[in-house]
Design an enzyme around this catalytic site. Sequence first.
Site, PDB file in Angstrom:
ATOM      1  N   ASP A  52      46.449  35.211  35.619  1.00  0.00           N
ATOM      2  CA  ASP A  52      47.352  35.710  34.580  1.00  0.00           C
ATOM      3  C   ASP A  52      48.414  36.579  35.233  1.00  0.00           C
ATOM      4  O   ASP A  52      48.338  36.929  36.412  1.00  0.00           O
ATOM      5  CB  ASP A  52      46.583  36.510  33.516  1.00  0.00           C
ATOM      6  CG  ASP A  52      45.721  37.606  34.137  1.00  0.00           C
ATOM      7  OD1 ASP A  52      45.876  37.867  35.351  1.00  0.00           O
ATOM      8  OD2 ASP A  52      44.892  38.199  33.429  1.00  0.00           O
ATOM      9  N   ASP A  54      50.739  40.169  34.503  1.00  0.00           N
ATOM     10  CA  ASP A  54      50.898  41.394  33.712  1.00  0.00           C
ATOM     11  C   ASP A  54      52.325  41.909  33.875  1.00  0.00           C
ATOM     12  O   ASP A  54      52.937  41.780  34.949  1.00  0.00           O
ATOM     13  CB  ASP A  54      49.916  42.472  34.157  1.00  0.00           C
ATOM     14  CG  ASP A  54      48.473  42.036  33.966  1.00  0.00           C
ATOM     15  OD1 ASP A  54      48.238  41.182  33.081  1.00  0.00           O
ATOM     16  OD2 ASP A  54      47.588  42.528  34.698  1.00  0.00           O
ATOM     17  N   ASP A 129      45.940  52.171  41.751  1.00  0.00           N
ATOM     18  CA  ASP A 129      44.800  52.443  42.623  1.00  0.00           C
ATOM     19  C   ASP A 129      45.031  51.988  44.064  1.00  0.00           C
ATOM     20  O   ASP A 129      45.004  52.801  44.989  1.00  0.00           O
ATOM     21  CB  ASP A 129      43.532  51.799  42.050  1.00  0.00           C
ATOM     22  CG  ASP A 129      43.761  50.347  41.644  1.00  0.00           C
ATOM     23  OD1 ASP A 129      44.846  49.805  41.928  1.00  0.00           O
ATOM     24  OD2 ASP A 129      42.841  49.741  41.048  1.00  0.00           O
TER      25      ASP A 129
END
Length: 716
Positions: A52, A54, A129
């Site tokens: 996918d 984002d 992160d």
Amino acid sequence: MAERSAKQLGLSKADLPNSIIEVIATLTKAGFEAYIVGGGVRDTLLGLNPKDFDAVTDARPHEVKDLFGKRCRIIGRRFQLAHVYSGRDMIEVATFRAPPTGNEHTTSDGMIVRDNVWGDIHQDFARRDFSINAMYYQPLKGVVYDFCNALDDIKNKTLRLLGHAPLRIEEDPVRLLRALRFKAKLGFEFDKELSEQFHDDNWALLDQVSPHRLYDESQKMFTGGYLVPLLPLLFEYGAIRHLIIYPPEQPTRLVNQVAINTDKRIALGKSINPAFFYAALLWDNYLHQLAKFKKKNMPFHDAQLQAASKVIDRQRIKTAIPRFAEQFIRDIWVLQPKLANPRVKQIPQLAEHPRFRAAFDFLLLREQCDDELNPLSESTNGMGEWWQTYQTLSEKQKQQAIDSFAGDSRRGASKSSRNRNRSRNRHDNQNSSAAKELAQSTASAKANNESTAYSPKPPKQIEASNPTQNKHYAAERAQLEKLSLGKLAGEQTSQKGQPSPLFTINADKMAKQVPQQSDIEKQQVKQTKAHQDAAEKAQSAKKNKPSNTAKPSAKGNTKASTDKVISSQLVVKKDVVLLPKAEPIPSQRRRRQPSQELSYSERLQAAKSEQNVAKNQKESQVITAKAKSASESKVDNNQSDTSALNQATSAPKQLVESKPEPIVTEPKQAKSRATSVAIADKIIPKSDRVPATRRRREPSSTVSVSEKNASKNNQS
């Protein structure tokens, strides 16, 4: 900030799906910044196929909602996002985040509980992160923004946390699991600072994470297609203790095989259920609990349900497995013994069970991994191959397979044939020698049977060692002779002290001895005629008495003659058994005679008619008296009043004179009594009886309501 050309990095707008291009273009036209970020950019640079894409923007969630309308849905509380649906794809749109400020967004341990502080692209980069996930790609402009040398980390295959590693782990302990997942997926190595964060203190922080979030993260790990390299990392770094209750020290053969099959299915594009892997991980815990409940002498099915519920309830503390997934796991466990040792009648039902395919796959995996070696596990009886063949058969062939399975189970052959794959070569020689010996023994047995098959077996000789037993046999034999059974067939001269067998009667001789039913009836007719003739002769002899002296002799002669005739007619051969025909006595149901001449209904009708006559007479008297008094008091009234009075007085008189005429009870009573007497004396048969008709109810008074009202008005 390093701005790199997308074309130089091998990125092209044509390789992107239309859904993400449409979302980026819509946000850009509305005046917002919009980029592709995260794993979509990273996997594209590595040559992988991203699952996918984002998007990230400076538009707030409510602004994204206003822009896309019904195609947008805002989700999340801790981390608010907007899901935009474009065709069949769903694009996750996030807003730029800033570092958390104040104690209201973090716990005492520094964990971020609310991450809805909005910022710009530079603040958003610092909040991410890993460095490899902090690249921003603008497809419309063809530009990639790299703020932390992430492209170098991708070239060096290094996983590096942005910022101070201990602080970033305190903010979100799930990053430890994500690090293991990226290591297994990408094959990257941890940098020095990140590798030092996998200790018990940081793992203990996972207990503060929501079980729902841990389940979502476990789904990503189990369904990513890299479960085989990830599984040993979970055990090596100690993460499995915080995901599974009572985990083993190392992955079992069953768990490893399930991981291999899961990755194969994902590579082939087949669907998987992460609950299946949970069923394998928790299988040993289930067997342990099942053994505990079986020791309590609980029924097996109840023990299965109790053990499954206990294991799933404890696992829910770690990861919040959804209800449908819990039922999926429970059905797989409960169906294992039913598939390993099915009942014949339940085979079609088991094949149609909604969890049959998953339970069957689990059974095959248990056979491949020799799960029977586990002391707590039950045998599969080699039924995996049988069920696999059964699914490929037609309906008719399935029924034949069930019939053959039923025959094998009755003969006990199924238990030996189910483990036919084991030690087959070892028993080949033994089986061949045993088959030869069996063939020789069967041949000799057939020869013996053929020689003795048609030879009559001699009757067993009864030992005459007991004298009381001999007396008993002799008494029985004497009773049989008294019952006119004739000579016993096959009677032979027995040895001294050894009586011959009793109940060996020849059927042919018995059929000749016993007469037919027609002969017996003829014999009975002759006997009755003889009785009648003898009685007639005796009466004629009494009438023709010659003298008193000859009286005793004549009486004696006649008596003797009758006795001779009767005795001669009644003499039957000793060897004939008379079987009289039993004539059934017909049961005649006597009809109960009536205790009285009139029935109950007729008596009630007569009583009511008498009461009605008395009432009518009284009412007529009262009406006439009232009419007379009214006529005397109203003599001087108008002519209309006198005529009305005359009509009122004449009407009751006519009623009084005419009413008693139709009510004539005596002829009806007389008629009913006559008919009842005739029925009682059986003069009138049942068929000539007149059926009862419905009688109309007699009026309670002779005056109608209108006449009563007219009389009241006249009185007033």
